[in-house]
Design a protein around this motif. Sequence first.
Motif, PDB file in Angstrom:
ATOM      1  N   ALA A 210       0.836  -1.207   0.000  1.00 15.50           N
ATOM      2  CA  ALA A 210       0.000   0.000   0.000  1.00 15.50           C
ATOM      3  C   ALA A 210       0.867   1.251   0.000  1.00 15.50           C
ATOM      4  CB  ALA A 210      -0.928  -0.010   1.212  1.00 15.50           C
ATOM      5  N   MET A 211       1.918   1.253   0.823  1.00 11.09           N
ATOM      6  CA  MET A 211       2.790   2.420   0.886  1.00 11.09           C
ATOM      7  C   MET A 211       3.567   2.600  -0.411  1.00 11.09           C
ATOM      8  SD  MET A 211       3.462   4.932   2.750  1.00 11.09           S
ATOM      9  CE  MET A 211       4.641   6.233   3.037  1.00 11.09           C
ATOM     10  N   LEU A 212       4.004   1.488  -1.011  1.00 13.52           N
ATOM     11  CA  LEU A 212       4.734   1.577  -2.273  1.00 13.52           C
ATOM     12  C   LEU A 212       3.830   2.134  -3.369  1.00 13.52           C
ATOM     13  CD1 LEU A 212       7.390   0.978  -3.737  1.00 13.52           C
ATOM     14  CD2 LEU A 212       6.505  -1.305  -4.244  1.00 13.52           C
ATOM     15  N   LEU A 213       2.584   1.667  -3.422  1.00 10.59           N
ATOM     16  CA  LEU A 213       1.629   2.188  -4.404  1.00 10.59           C
ATOM     17  C   LEU A 213       1.429   3.683  -4.205  1.00 10.59           C
ATOM     18  CD1 LEU A 213      -0.607   1.965  -6.569  1.00 10.59           C
ATOM     19  CD2 LEU A 213      -2.187   1.350  -4.744  1.00 10.59           C
ATOM     20  N   PHE A 214       1.210   4.108  -2.957  1.00 12.04           N
ATOM     21  CA  PHE A 214       0.983   5.526  -2.681  1.00 12.04           C
ATOM     22  C   PHE A 214       2.182   6.364  -3.111  1.00 12.04           C
ATOM     23  CE2 PHE A 214       1.715   9.051   0.322  1.00 12.04           C
ATOM     24  CZ  PHE A 214       0.638   9.852  -0.008  1.00 12.04           C
ATOM     25  N   TYR A 309      -3.281   5.500   1.690  1.00 15.66           N
ATOM     26  CA  TYR A 309      -2.277   5.896   2.694  1.00 15.66           C
ATOM     27  C   TYR A 309      -2.930   6.102   4.055  1.00 15.66           C
ATOM     28  CZ  TYR A 309       1.126   8.947   5.034  1.00 15.66           C
ATOM     29  OH  TYR A 309       1.990   9.516   5.930  1.00 15.66           O
ATOM     30  N   THR A 310      -4.079   6.786   4.085  1.00 13.40           N
ATOM     31  CA  THR A 310      -4.790   7.019   5.346  1.00 13.40           C
ATOM     32  C   THR A 310      -5.145   5.698   6.034  1.00 13.40           C
ATOM     33  OG1 THR A 310      -5.737   9.119   4.582  1.00 13.40           O
ATOM     34  CG2 THR A 310      -6.875   8.004   6.382  1.00 13.40           C
ATOM     35  N   VAL A 311      -5.723   4.771   5.279  1.00 14.44           N
ATOM     36  CA  VAL A 311      -6.147   3.490   5.849  1.00 14.44           C
ATOM     37  C   VAL A 311      -4.937   2.651   6.249  1.00 14.44           C
ATOM     38  CG1 VAL A 311      -7.414   1.356   5.393  1.00 14.44           C
ATOM     39  CG2 VAL A 311      -8.302   3.533   4.554  1.00 14.44           C
TER      40      VAL A 311
END
Length: 383
Positions: A210-214, A309-311
């Motif tokens: 998720a962080m890499l995607l963001f 990112y929030t989630v």
Amino acid sequence: MNLSPAERRAGITVAIFCIAAAALAFGLTLPLLGLLMERDGWSRSAIGLSSAMAPLAILMVSQFMPRLVARFGAKRVILIAALSDAVLLILLKITDDYYLWLPIRFLMGIAISALFVTSESWINEVTENHNRGRVMAIYNIMLSAGFASGPLILVVVGIEGWAPFAAGAIVMMLASLPMIFAKVADPPFEGTASFSVWRYFLVAPTLAGAMLLFAIVENGSTSLLAVYGVRNGLPEGEAVTLISAVVFGGMVMALPVGWLADRMDRIRLLVMLAFMTTAMAILIPWTIADPVWRLVVLFAWGAAASSIYTVAMALQGERFKGADLVTANAAFGTIYGIGSLAGPLVIGGAMDYDDPHGFAWTIIIICAGFLVFTVIRQSMKRG
């Protein structure tokens, strides 16, 4: 931590204020130095190398932040980082030399890494789980507002002389004041981490993805989305609005998504956001020529990508505590550095290969890849 509601609010407020101020100063520095180098005739490759110094530092040093926090405490690390960044901004003006700017910007990246890792850990540590989604949404909004406001300072003070550098340094010094004078509890982050930064990829692969995607989406869109618009025939003024639509979408939808994150399964919400990010990415090349629909699609795409990112941050605080939380956030910093460096390079290369739609196809592949990985991962865990 045994804190009263008032103590928790004070700690969260101070940490968010500090990181928002740091984002404002960082948002000012990036375009300021780029414009100054452009004015002095440096090539785009040279400008890109200079801009890469901070992400490179974040990638290289984030893994060491848990040791610093354990040794000096969160409040002291934030103070030192904020004041160091202020001094380094002034040093940029004093030196006024491209080759000296490279190590200075690397050192600024170290300070930024310390601020983000420590502040995010602070906020998540003192936040209770029942409203973690909303708190992380507010944090995301303030972070985005800080980045977006930085360039506006340049509209007022310009890029010449001492004014922009002094403005950035003053903002960073103001960021440190609440840490000095406000009576807030310094989170102890007790215990010893049960995993390393690099092992985090195995401990929490969904959150790492998720962080890499963001990181890829954020840096790829800010770096190349306007270029993609121009290559599709849009005037430069209209092409810039594409970035605004993405950023505005993330800011507007942060609180509604944060509210949802406090009322439903957060992993399920993450999957829903990954699906929406992929769907909107697929629509980008089909709507880019329409003046209304392209903004609608990019607004929704930015909202979904930013909300991931929030989630992810809410899930991070839900799952990890103490020293593990600092290590997990240090891993987030490392992953963000990887995405920040790789995103523009991969997307830019794709655009050179397939002009202009390499941008869209790359984004679609990245978003769809995360969606498929997350669905498979959660299916395996249920089984």
